[in-house]
Enzyme design. Structure first.
Site, short mmCIF file in Angstrom:
data_model
loop_
_atom_site.label_atom_id
_atom_site.label_comp_id
_atom_site.label_asym_id
_atom_site.label_seq_id
_atom_site.Cartn_x
_atom_site.Cartn_y
_atom_site.Cartn_z
N ALA A 1 12.22 -2.96 -3.33
CA ALA A 1 12.84 -3.58 -2.15
C ALA A 1 12.17 -3.16 -0.86
O ALA A 1 12.82 -2.89 0.14
CB ALA A 1 14.34 -3.27 -2.11
N GLY B 1 9.39 -7.17 -1.87
CA GLY B 1 10.60 -7.42 -2.66
C GLY B 1 11.68 -8.11 -1.86
O GLY B 1 12.30 -9.08 -2.30
N GLN C 1 -8.35 2.63 -1.49
CA GLN C 1 -8.72 2.85 -0.09
C GLN C 1 -8.40 4.26 0.38
O GLN C 1 -7.27 4.73 0.21
CB GLN C 1 -7.98 1.85 0.80
N THR D 1 -2.23 6.04 12.58
CA THR D 1 -2.51 4.61 12.51
C THR D 1 -3.88 4.21 13.05
O THR D 1 -4.38 4.79 14.03
CB THR D 1 -1.43 3.80 13.25
N ARG E 1 -12.42 -0.07 7.03
CA ARG E 1 -11.99 1.29 6.71
C ARG E 1 -12.93 2.02 5.77
O ARG E 1 -13.15 3.22 5.91
CB ARG E 1 -10.58 1.26 6.11
N SER F 1 -2.10 -5.72 4.95
CA SER F 1 -1.21 -5.42 3.82
C SER F 1 0.19 -5.94 4.06
O SER F 1 0.83 -6.50 3.17
CB SER F 1 -1.18 -3.93 3.52
#
Lengths: 562, 361
Positions: free
Chosen positions: A11, A15, A229, A243, A275, A380
């Site tokens: 979830a 999800g 990654q 980040t 990255r 993502s």
């Protein structure tokens, strides 16, 4: 037997988005999570979400950046879909209530991100994943009549019927320890990644690759499992994420001599190269002795105006202060590349269908493959939402077309015996679960990190195989029913070892360097032999290797420079 | 590396016995967290020790506990700081155990795992926690002032960890209080210009006997919040909007009580408590010794609370309640307070770090 048309396992963003999409189409939905949904790891996605929504931008540009970022291993049909549908998804989220950053005119504002030719990352400070996920959870609460939530239910295994179709799952209610067989016409795996097989990792403790292992055991094909990654900027030892948004806001990477070393590796994009490129650069600086003593380089965020830091990077201020003892507004913070994301996973098509009928996968557990050899930052969240929705839509369609599912009852007693067997292992007789887990994660980081070679991968694979044997007798202390986390830890260990084995096998097999897989013994990309996906499926106790073609539509493979 | 002892309040629901204390000796680096200590204890010493945890980085909100009596995230509480705190608290030199207990104001399920569903999530659902926009959405995004999004992003930063609920004194007195986290969530919609039900939401929260006027300004939630959400500030924003902007008069007398406070401060530059109750029940009284009927009724109704306060020692200076004896502040302080009041009235600004930035910028 609890029965739903569509059962969503996991979830986080994928999800919850799948559950909402299925419910909108009028089918009954159950959503299961081993933690409360808002604890899911989508929370940790800080930087933002990509979409070509600005007038000067185009989905083709976004798609090309993604293809190039993937080192041409991404499937271009899937990438096209993701990039075309991105703007509408962002607007949908905005309409649901996500508090996206605004520009001065009050319209959606963007920030720059790695590997992108335009600033197309939409964001909420640096809590974008959390902000979106909490808004989706608001919607789950709103639609609680259509969507049953099974919060703190652990999925032990999938239910496969005599025809090989997935028709449900066996769930353990963590709170009271009861185990039940759930029936469903379609099951969507949205269980996230497997970062916990590495240590350190940016991933949460819950990211144990459950869905990948369950799908693999149920006969589904895995793909791109070697593509892992390493994020360029994580805190040493603890592995916490800093980040990419920090570099998007203008932060510099410096080695111990104070040099902005990206000049040598990616003179055009500098810190905002993709990255894999930045991670290799940072790791090279460290390994060649130009890093700091503890094996790090520095991220200098002080070049970003202070007000902007507080507005856009507030979480990083807290992470720096609380976990590194550094005020990022005043001094550089030491970082290193660390395990972050798996591009690979359960092989799916663009509707989320896996190779097992009735079984879907979306988000990090899945491999569509839109990320190929390397995922771009802020793609993502997009992947989870687009393919979460698509899975929910297709699964609800399937639910309308097929008859009532009949999961074999024996599956429940099989799983119950498995639990009894684990609980019954004699205490002190073998290794502790935590010891086995620790050894696995350290060996994986050592040999399956930024740089790999045959010898190292073989060493890791041997260790993992031995640990699989040891895990079969690893004992636990807790024999209770209520909140027996010890038991869940033992089951997760089994899942993780399957993940680790598949990663090693695929990494060993791909004898070239592409995207995140860099083989020091095969340092070049080899399109003639390796412009293809490596797939794995369970054959007895060993993964069997296969191949899948890379779909190329508009963009022929070219040399990749930043 | 250093040695620490963590003293954990444990509870095994299947044992038929009550909670008990257990000490765990761990060896960890000083910069690591109380969660790291709990995980080491669980990994190496007793796998049955139950604690929710996931991200280890104060993002997921799983590991709310009380450490040395304070509601915190275990992952964000450094071991050495907890040790220093334990030593200060006990005042007996070094070597005191770090005390770890489940969160307060919630039933305990097992060890450090609490039932957040009954104590927290039901309250969140109580505030209609989803956006209620007017009509169909626009073709593109809603165009809204950029500051408004920054403003509510402060409450969006809430990770629903429950630390504020655990620390809430009002919740202790009134378990039905909607509570700091759920009310912060409510502000996230009230402050959202896209939401069309602002007045209805405020009305609902003002009229609820367990709503925005149940908060007693103790600052406990602001101290406890690991994410800088400052739930009490969000509650005060709700109150200001309900009273000042929407002029909602509530059955809890909340608005009048607040108006009484400010009016007395405005007039006198100090809080003359002898006036507070009657002014709250009947605004605009004729004079100290001539309360209106409504005020008398309110005062009489307050008697049981007052008697409880006297009996428990919470209300200590009874004389303060006698009209006319309220002491004057020295050196013209009352005039200074009045000046501050006037200034605040003229400059009604929200102090939101995320909008204003830090001092000196």
């Amino acid at each position: 037997m609890p029965t739903h048309d569509v059962l969503v396992i996991g979830a986080g963003l994928a999800g919850q988005r799948a559950a909402l999409a299925a419910a909108e189409r009028g089918v009954s939905v159950g959503i299961v999570s081993k933690v409360h949904p808002v604890r899911s790891h989508s929370n940790a996605a800080q930087g933002g979400i990509n979409a070509a929504l600005n007038p000067g931008d185009s989905w083709e540009s976004h798609a090309f950046d993604t293809v190039k970022g993937s080192d041409y291993l991404g499937d271009q049909d899937a990438i096209e879909i993701m990039c075309r549908e991105a703007p509408e998804e962002i607007l949908h989220l905005e309409h649901l209530g996500v508090t996206f950053h605004r520009n001065e005119e009050g319209r959606l504002g963007t920030r720059a991100f790695g590997g992108a030719s335009q600033a197309r990352t939409y964001y909420v400070a640096d809590i974008t994943g959390q902000a979106i996920m909490h808004v989706l959870y608001e919607q789950l609460m709103k639609y609680s009549e259509q969507i049953a939530r099974y919060e703190e239910f652990f999925t032990i295994g999938l239910a496969i019927d005599g025809d090989g179709a997935c028709v449900g799952a066996v769930l353990r209610d963590i709170r009271d320890g009861s185990t039940e067989l759930f029936a469903a016409k379609a099951v969507i795996l949205a269980t996230g990644g497997n970062g916990q097989i590495w240590r350190p990792t940016t991933n949460a403790l819950i990211c144990t690759g459950d869905g990948i292992a369950m799908a693999y055991r149920a006969g589904a094909e895995l793909m791109d499992m070697e593509m892992v990654q390493y994020h360029p900027t994580t805190l040493a030892r603890k592995g916490f994420l800093i980040t990419e948004g920090a570099r998007g806001e203008g932060a510099h990477l410096l080695n111990a001599r104070g040099e902005r070393f990206m000049e040598r590796y990616a003179p055009n994009k500098m810190e905002l190269a993709s990255r894999d490129v930045v991670s290799r650069a940072a790791q090279t600086e460290i390994e060649e002795g130009r890093g700091f003593q503890e094996g790090t380089v520095a991220l200098d965020i002080t070049v970003v105006p202070k007000k902007r830091i507080h507005e856009a990077l507030r979480e990083i201020v807290l992470v720096g202060r609380d976990f590194a003892g550094v005020d990022i507004t005043r001094e550089p913070i030491h970082i290193k590349p660390g395990n972050h994301y798996m591009m690979g996973g359960v092989k799916t098509d663009v509707r989320g269908r896996t190779s097992v009928e009735g079984l879907y996968a979306a988000g990090e557990v899945a491999c569509v493959s839109v990320h190929g050899g390397n995922r771009l930052g802020a793609n993502s969240l997009l992947d989870t939402l687009i393919f979460g929705r698509r899975s929910g839509e297709d699964a609800s369609q399937r639910a309308r077309e097929i008859d009532r599912p009949r999961p074999p009852r024996a599956l429940l007693s099989d799983q119950q015996s498995r639990i009894e067997q684990i609980i019954g292992r004699e205490k002190g007789s073998a290794r502790r679960v935590a010891e086995v887990r620790h050894e696995m994660s350290v060996v994986m980081d050592r040999h399956l990190g930024v740089f790999r070679d045959r010898e190292g991968i073989e060493t890791a694979l041997e260790v993992v195989k031995r640990l699989k044997e040891e895990a079969a007798s690893a004992y636990i202390d807790d024999s209770g029913a209520v909140f027996n986390q010890d038991l869940l830890g033992a089951i997760e260990l089994d899942f993780m070892l399957d993940n680790a084995e598949c990663t090693c096998v695929a990494a060993l097999h791909r004898t070239e360097s592409r995207g995140a897989q860099f083989r020091t013994d095969f340092p070049d990309r080899n399109d003639d032999e390796w412009l293809k996906h490596v797939t794995l499926s369970a054959n007895g106790d060993e993964p069997e290797i296969g191949y899948a073609p890379v779909t190329i539509t508009n963009w022929e493979p070219a040399e990749r420079t930043y | 590396m250093a040695d620490y002892t963590i003293k954990v309040r444990r509870y095994k629901p299947e044992s038929g016995k009550g909670p008990f204390w257990q000490d765990f000796d761990v060896e960890l680096e000083e910069s690591l967290s109380v969660l790291d200590a709990l995980l080491q204890a669980r990994s190496n010493l007793d796998g049955s020790l139950a604690v929710r945890c996931s991200c280890r980085a104060a993002i997921c909100g799983s590991c709310g506990v009380r450490v040395n009596g304070e509601s915190v995230l275990a992952c964000k509480t450094k071991l050495q700081e907890a040790q220093d705190h334990a030593d200060r608290r006990e005042g007996a030199g070094a070597g005191n155990p770090i005390v770890v207990e489940p969160m307060g104001n919630m039933p305990v399920i097992k060890d450090l795992v609490t039932d957040m569903e009954s104590a927290h999530w039901t309250k969140v659902r109580r505030v209609t926690p989803w956006l209620l926009p007017a009509g169909e959405p626009p073709e593109r995004e809603y165009v809204v002032p950029p500051e408004s999004m920054l403003d509510i992003t402060q409450s969006m930063a809430c990770i629903q960890c429950g630390a504020c609920v655990s620390a809430c004194l009002s919740m202790e007195a009134d378990p039905d209080f909607i509570g700091p986290a759920a009310l912060a969530k409510a502000y996230r919609f009230v402050g959202d210009p896209r939401d069309a039900e602002t007045r209805e939401r405020l009305h609902d929260l003002a009229q609820d006997p367990h709503g925005i006027y149940d908060c007693t300004h103790c600052f406990g939630c602001i101290d406890a919040c690991p994410k800088g959400v400052a739930p009490m500030d969000q509650i005060m924003r709700l109150r200001r909007l309900a009273t000042h902007d929407e002029e909602i008069t509530d059955q809890n007398n909340g608005r009048n009580h607040e108006a009484a406070f400010t009016k007395i401060i405005e007039r006198k530059g100090t809080l003359d408590e002898s006036l507070l109750l009657q002014e709250s029940y009947a605004p605009g009284v004729k004079g100290k010794l001539m309360p209106t009927r409504a005020a008398i009724k309110g005062l009489v109704q307050s008697l049981p609370t007052a008697i409880r306060g006297i009996r428990t020692g919470k209300m200590r200076s009874l004389s303060k309640l006698i009209p006319g004896v309220h002491p004057k502040l020295p050196d013209g302080a009352q005039e200074e307070v009045r000046e501050i009041y006037r200034h605040a009235e003229e400059h009604r600004t929200e102090i939101n770090l995320y909008i204003q930035g830090e001092e000196g910028e």
